[in-house]
Motif scaffolding. Structure first.
Motif, PDB file in Angstrom:
ATOM      1  N   PHE A  31       0.919  -1.078   0.045  1.00 25.99           N
ATOM      2  CA  PHE A  31       0.052  -0.005  -0.063  1.00 25.99           C
ATOM      3  C   PHE A  31       1.029   1.145  -0.019  1.00 25.99           C
ATOM      4  CE2 PHE A  31      -2.581  -3.324   1.950  1.00 25.99           C
ATOM      5  CZ  PHE A  31      -3.940  -3.292   0.962  1.00 25.99           C
ATOM      6  N   GLU A  32       1.945   1.055   0.648  1.00 24.80           N
ATOM      7  CA  GLU A  32       2.957   2.313   0.603  1.00 24.80           C
ATOM      8  C   GLU A  32       3.380   2.852  -0.694  1.00 24.80           C
ATOM      9  OE1 GLU A  32       4.452   4.706   2.692  1.00 24.80           O
ATOM     10  OE2 GLU A  32       3.100   4.081   4.121  1.00 24.80           O
ATOM     11  N   ALA A  33       3.380   1.877  -1.781  1.00 26.50           N
ATOM     12  CA  ALA A  33       3.766   2.105  -2.871  1.00 26.50           C
ATOM     13  C   ALA A  33       2.796   3.061  -3.703  1.00 26.50           C
ATOM     14  CB  ALA A  33       4.064   0.826  -3.822  1.00 26.50           C
ATOM     15  N   SER A  34       1.624   2.959  -3.257  1.00 24.71           N
ATOM     16  CA  SER A  34       0.194   3.810  -3.856  1.00 24.71           C
ATOM     17  C   SER A  34       0.009   5.036  -2.975  1.00 24.71           C
ATOM     18  CB  SER A  34      -0.856   2.879  -4.143  1.00 24.71           C
ATOM     19  OG  SER A  34      -0.659   1.939  -4.768  1.00 24.71           O
ATOM     20  N   PHE A  35       0.292   4.997  -1.589  1.00 23.10           N
ATOM     21  CA  PHE A  35       0.041   6.051  -0.932  1.00 23.10           C
ATOM     22  C   PHE A  35       0.412   7.408  -1.465  1.00 23.10           C
ATOM     23  CE2 PHE A  35      -0.846   3.529   3.225  1.00 23.10           C
ATOM     24  CZ  PHE A  35      -2.211   3.085   2.787  1.00 23.10           C
ATOM     25  N   ARG A  36      -0.476   8.397  -1.547  1.00 25.40           N
ATOM     26  CA  ARG A  36      -0.106   9.951  -1.881  1.00 25.40           C
ATOM     27  C   ARG A  36       0.777  10.599  -0.883  1.00 25.40           C
ATOM     28  NH1 ARG A  36       0.220   8.070  -5.832  1.00 25.40           N
ATOM     29  NH2 ARG A  36       0.537   9.918  -6.711  1.00 25.40           N
ATOM     30  N   PRO A  37       1.479  11.549  -1.371  1.00 18.65           N
ATOM     31  CA  PRO A  37       2.389  12.540  -0.559  1.00 18.65           C
ATOM     32  C   PRO A  37       1.580  13.340   0.599  1.00 18.65           C
ATOM     33  CG  PRO A  37       2.820  12.589  -2.734  1.00 18.65           C
ATOM     34  CD  PRO A  37       1.553  12.115  -2.903  1.00 18.65           C
ATOM     35  N   TYR A  79      -8.610   3.185   3.697  1.00 19.84           N
ATOM     36  CA  TYR A  79     -10.080   3.434   3.590  1.00 19.84           C
ATOM     37  C   TYR A  79      -9.925   4.846   3.176  1.00 19.84           C
ATOM     38  CZ  TYR A  79     -14.746   3.425   4.603  1.00 19.84           C
ATOM     39  OH  TYR A  79     -16.090   3.504   4.541  1.00 19.84           O
ATOM     40  N   LEU A  80      -9.122   5.767   3.501  1.00 21.02           N
ATOM     41  CA  LEU A  80      -9.089   7.318   2.923  1.00 21.02           C
ATOM     42  C   LEU A  80      -8.096   7.487   1.748  1.00 21.02           C
ATOM     43  CD1 LEU A  80      -9.259   9.578   6.157  1.00 21.02           C
ATOM     44  CD2 LEU A  80     -10.960   9.260   4.403  1.00 21.02           C
ATOM     45  N   HIS A  81      -7.528   6.296   1.346  1.00 21.70           N
ATOM     46  CA  HIS A  81      -6.594   6.534   0.282  1.00 21.70           C
ATOM     47  C   HIS A  81      -7.333   6.953  -1.140  1.00 21.70           C
ATOM     48  CE1 HIS A  81      -3.634   5.877  -2.985  1.00 21.70           C
ATOM     49  NE2 HIS A  81      -4.240   5.053  -3.458  1.00 21.70           N
ATOM     50  N   PRO A  82      -8.476   6.482  -1.234  1.00 18.02           N
ATOM     51  CA  PRO A  82      -9.328   7.138  -2.507  1.00 18.02           C
ATOM     52  C   PRO A  82      -9.673   8.521  -2.395  1.00 18.02           C
ATOM     53  CG  PRO A  82     -10.311   5.067  -1.802  1.00 18.02           C
ATOM     54  CD  PRO A  82      -9.160   5.263  -0.658  1.00 18.02           C
ATOM     55  N   LEU A  83      -9.828   9.072  -1.312  1.00 20.20           N
ATOM     56  CA  LEU A  83      -9.999  10.428  -0.951  1.00 20.20           C
ATOM     57  C   LEU A  83      -8.616  11.259  -1.569  1.00 20.20           C
ATOM     58  CD1 LEU A  83     -11.402  13.180   0.011  1.00 20.20           C
ATOM     59  CD2 LEU A  83     -10.605  12.464   1.991  1.00 20.20           C
ATOM     60  N   ASP A  84      -7.554  10.885  -0.981  1.00 19.23           N
ATOM     61  CA  ASP A  84      -6.126  11.310  -1.278  1.00 19.23           C
ATOM     62  C   ASP A  84      -6.087  11.473  -2.805  1.00 19.23           C
ATOM     63  OD1 ASP A  84      -5.626  11.622   1.356  1.00 19.23           O
ATOM     64  OD2 ASP A  84      -4.635   9.757   1.332  1.00 19.23           O
ATOM     65  N   LYS A  85      -6.508  10.313  -3.550  1.00 20.43           N
ATOM     66  CA  LYS A  85      -5.995  10.098  -4.715  1.00 20.43           C
ATOM     67  C   LYS A  85      -6.905  10.972  -5.528  1.00 20.43           C
ATOM     68  CE  LYS A  85      -5.465   6.241  -8.362  1.00 20.43           C
ATOM     69  NZ  LYS A  85      -5.499   5.044  -8.772  1.00 20.43           N
ATOM     70  N   HIS A  86      -8.489  10.872  -5.438  1.00 18.76           N
ATOM     71  CA  HIS A  86      -9.202  11.866  -6.101  1.00 18.76           C
ATOM     72  C   HIS A  86      -8.976  13.158  -5.755  1.00 18.76           C
ATOM     73  CE1 HIS A  86     -13.298  13.376  -7.041  1.00 18.76           C
ATOM     74  NE2 HIS A  86     -13.113  14.051  -6.141  1.00 18.76           N
ATOM     75  N   TRP A  87      -8.453  13.616  -4.880  1.00 19.78           N
ATOM     76  CA  TRP A  87      -8.391  14.959  -4.489  1.00 19.78           C
ATOM     77  C   TRP A  87      -7.058  15.451  -5.483  1.00 19.78           C
ATOM     78  CZ3 TRP A  87     -11.777  17.748  -2.195  1.00 19.78           C
ATOM     79  CH2 TRP A  87     -11.801  18.861  -1.954  1.00 19.78           C
ATOM     80  N   GLU A  88      -6.051  14.586  -5.540  1.00 22.41           N
ATOM     81  CA  GLU A  88      -5.010  14.880  -6.356  1.00 22.41           C
ATOM     82  C   GLU A  88      -5.292  15.208  -7.699  1.00 22.41           C
ATOM     83  OE1 GLU A  88      -1.353  12.094  -7.004  1.00 22.41           O
ATOM     84  OE2 GLU A  88      -0.770  13.302  -5.460  1.00 22.41           O
ATOM     85  N   VAL A  89      -6.060  14.261  -8.110  1.00 21.13           N
ATOM     86  CA  VAL A  89      -6.458  14.226  -9.650  1.00 21.13           C
ATOM     87  C   VAL A  89      -7.345  15.451 -10.040  1.00 21.13           C
ATOM     88  CG1 VAL A  89      -7.622  12.811 -11.450  1.00 21.13           C
ATOM     89  CG2 VAL A  89      -6.187  11.773 -10.029  1.00 21.13           C
ATOM     90  N   THR A  90      -8.387  15.585  -9.291  1.00 21.98           N
ATOM     91  CA  THR A  90      -9.403  16.591  -9.398  1.00 21.98           C
ATOM     92  C   THR A  90      -9.163  17.965  -8.857  1.00 21.98           C
ATOM     93  OG1 THR A  90     -10.653  16.268  -7.317  1.00 21.98           O
ATOM     94  CG2 THR A  90     -11.289  14.988  -9.556  1.00 21.98           C
ATOM     95  N   MET A  91      -8.432  18.270  -7.876  1.00 20.14           N
ATOM     96  CA  MET A  91      -7.924  19.376  -7.166  1.00 20.14           C
ATOM     97  C   MET A  91      -6.843  19.901  -7.050  1.00 20.14           C
ATOM     98  SD  MET A  91     -11.136  20.445  -6.840  1.00 20.14           S
ATOM     99  CE  MET A  91     -11.221  21.827  -5.467  1.00 20.14           C
ATOM    100  N   GLY A  92      -5.838  18.938  -7.648  1.00 18.14           N
ATOM    101  CA  GLY A  92      -4.228  19.270  -7.441  1.00 18.14           C
ATOM    102  C   GLY A  92      -3.995  20.656  -7.946  1.00 18.14           C
ATOM    103  N   GLY A  93      -3.134  21.522  -7.359  1.00 22.39           N
ATOM    104  CA  GLY A  93      -2.854  22.809  -7.893  1.00 22.39           C
ATOM    105  C   GLY A  93      -3.719  23.880  -7.257  1.00 22.39           C
ATOM    106  N   ARG A  94      -4.945  23.442  -7.435  1.00 27.36           N
ATOM    107  CA  ARG A  94      -5.828  24.650  -6.863  1.00 27.36           C
ATOM    108  C   ARG A  94      -6.028  24.774  -5.260  1.00 27.36           C
ATOM    109  NH1 ARG A  94     -10.951  23.431 -10.229  1.00 27.36           N
ATOM    110  NH2 ARG A  94     -10.566  21.533  -9.861  1.00 27.36           N
ATOM    111  N   THR A  95      -5.721  23.555  -4.710  1.00 26.68           N
ATOM    112  CA  THR A  95      -5.730  23.365  -3.327  1.00 26.68           C
ATOM    113  C   THR A  95      -4.674  22.176  -2.894  1.00 26.68           C
ATOM    114  OG1 THR A  95      -7.459  21.329  -3.308  1.00 26.68           O
ATOM    115  CG2 THR A  95      -8.426  23.615  -3.518  1.00 26.68           C
TER     116      THR A  95
END
Length: 429
Positions: free
Chosen positions: A133-139, A237-253
């Motif tokens: 899972f560490e290989a996929s977790f977001r920064p 469990y919260l990894h989908p939130l991290d990934k979704h936020w990075e894709v859709t809101m990255g840079g702006r937030t």
């Protein structure tokens, strides 16, 4: 060519195994791993799991067995028995013991304390599956991860706020650990883990129940805080939130998350719209935002995160420039005062040297957490509070207020060995 050094200790062999699993998962983001249970049963994995459990000095579980009792009867035989149960598929977890601890923001947090055997098996499973899972977790995720922690999260917040992300959503999730949907959690785990026996272990831990007043209460949702594997499952469990936020809101937030503590920093964005988007996605994860404790604030007004108060202020050298300063929050100050007061207590049978010996670990630990922030004044206040408490201790012990006791200062107690916080700041921008 120099041959690679042989791996002699259990810890070295486990690290080699984890590195191989991490690289395999990193190189194939969509890969699932189906043969993992044999690695959980390895003697060196169980040995390292025991070392980790022992290092935490946890309390006894529902069976009353302690670390000291296991060491007295023999650790090698204890681990051999666990391995035999795992290999024969006879291992079954026991219900966890329920205790309560005070929460940072008021109220009580329920903890579930598993027996030591269950903690060791959970630690062994975590050692094997965590690299996948560490290989996929977001920064932006910092809580309960290897080589990441609150210090890195604090530095990240200061950086982004200074860069202009000054609209802050301080999010609070209502009963996060008690709200995890088991079915959804297992679906997320299966994105990386396909070994049926490892999945069976995780399901059994989730369904083990809680022992309350001698009665076992079933657990249909949530994962007990206190379990060794619970922090990893919470991050999964919260990894989908991290990934979704990075894709859709990255840079702006920018989202910074420490387990279930979440801060979203916005720049040139309406925080109300960002907050609506955030709560909508959390609903898909069957999570509820606590509106009473969630705040939308300006960084110049200040906000708290992981015990630190952040505030965007003009710099001293150039008032036209602004910098995110950080220091211990009011709650952190109250907590250290409570710990100091409890350590000194009301009993005057102890000597001053014994009281100082009890206080020093508290002050060192608290100081190392905040000692790289803008905490000069706060450290001085804690030192003055400790000195005042020690003076009162001496007054009660000697039943009089003499000139020497009345004039006893922080430097006086420092000469007797008391750890002095003020002056230990390593770095403050």
């Amino acid at each position: 060519m120099i041959a690679p050094r042989a791996q002699h200790t259990p810890l070295e062999r486990v690290r080699v195994l984890q590195r191989k699993l991490y690289l395999a998962a990193k190189g194939a983001p969509q890969r699932t791993f189906g043969v993992l249970y044999d690695k959980v049963c390895r003697a060196e994995v169980l040995r390292v799991a025991w070392i980790q459990v022992r290092r935490n000095h946890g309390a006894a579980g529902p069976d009353g067995q302690t670390i000291a009792a296991i060491e007295a009867h023999g650790v090698d035989q204890f681990l051999a028995d666990i391995r035999e149960e795992l290999v024969a598929h006879r291992y079954r977890p026991m219900a966890v013991r329920r205790v309560y601890i005070p929460k940072r923001r008021g109220g009580q947090r329920p903890l579930g304390i598993p027996r030591i055997k269950d903690r060791i098996v959970q630690a062994a499973v975590r050692l094997v599956i965590e690299p996948l899972f560490e290989a996929s977790f977001r920064p932006g995720s910092y809580g309960f991860r290897p080589k990441r922690g609150a210090r890195e999260a604090i530095a990240d917040i200061r950086k982004w706020v200074t860069y202009g992300y000054d609209q802050v959503i301080d999010l609070d999730l209502k009963d996060y650990f008690g709200s995890l949907d088991h079915r959804l959690l297992m679906q997320l785990v299966q994105r990386r883990v396909r070994d049926p026996w490892v999945l069976r272990l995780i399901r059994r831990w989730l369904k083990a129940g809680v022992l309350v007043d001698g009665q076992i209460e079933a657990t249909r949702i949530g994962t007990p805080q206190g379990g060794v594997i619970s922090p990893l499952l919470a991050n999964v469990y919260l990894h989908p939130l991290d990934k979704h936020w990075e894709v859709t809101m990255g840079g702006r937030t920018q989202m910074i998350r420490y387990a279930d503590d979440v801060v979203v920093l916005c720049r040139r964005q309406r925080p109300e719209a960002v907050y609506a988007h955030l709560t909508a996605f959390l609903t898909r994860l069957h999570l509820t935002v606590n509106p009473d404790k969630t705040r939308l604030v300006q960084a110049q007004d200040g906000f708290d995160f992981v015990g630190v108060h952040f505030r965007l202020l003009p710099t001293r050298r150039d008032p036209r420039r602004r910098f995110c300063y950080a220091w211990p929050s009011q709650r952190a100050m109250s907590q250290v005062r409570d710990r100091v007061r409890d350590a000194i207590g009301r009993n005057t049978v102890h000597s001053l040297e014994e009281q100082i010996a009890k206080l020093n670990p508290i002050l060192r630990g608290w100081g190392s957490y905040f000692g790289w922030l803008n905490a000069h004044r706060h450290f001085r206040k804690v030192d003055e509070y400790v000195s005042g408490k020690l003076r009162k201790f001496l007054w009660k012990k000697h039943q009089r207020v003499g000139r020497r006791l009345r004039s006893a200062s922080t430097s006086h107690f420092e000469r007797l060995g008391l750890y002095h916080l003020h002056g230990t700041i390593a770095h403050a921008s």
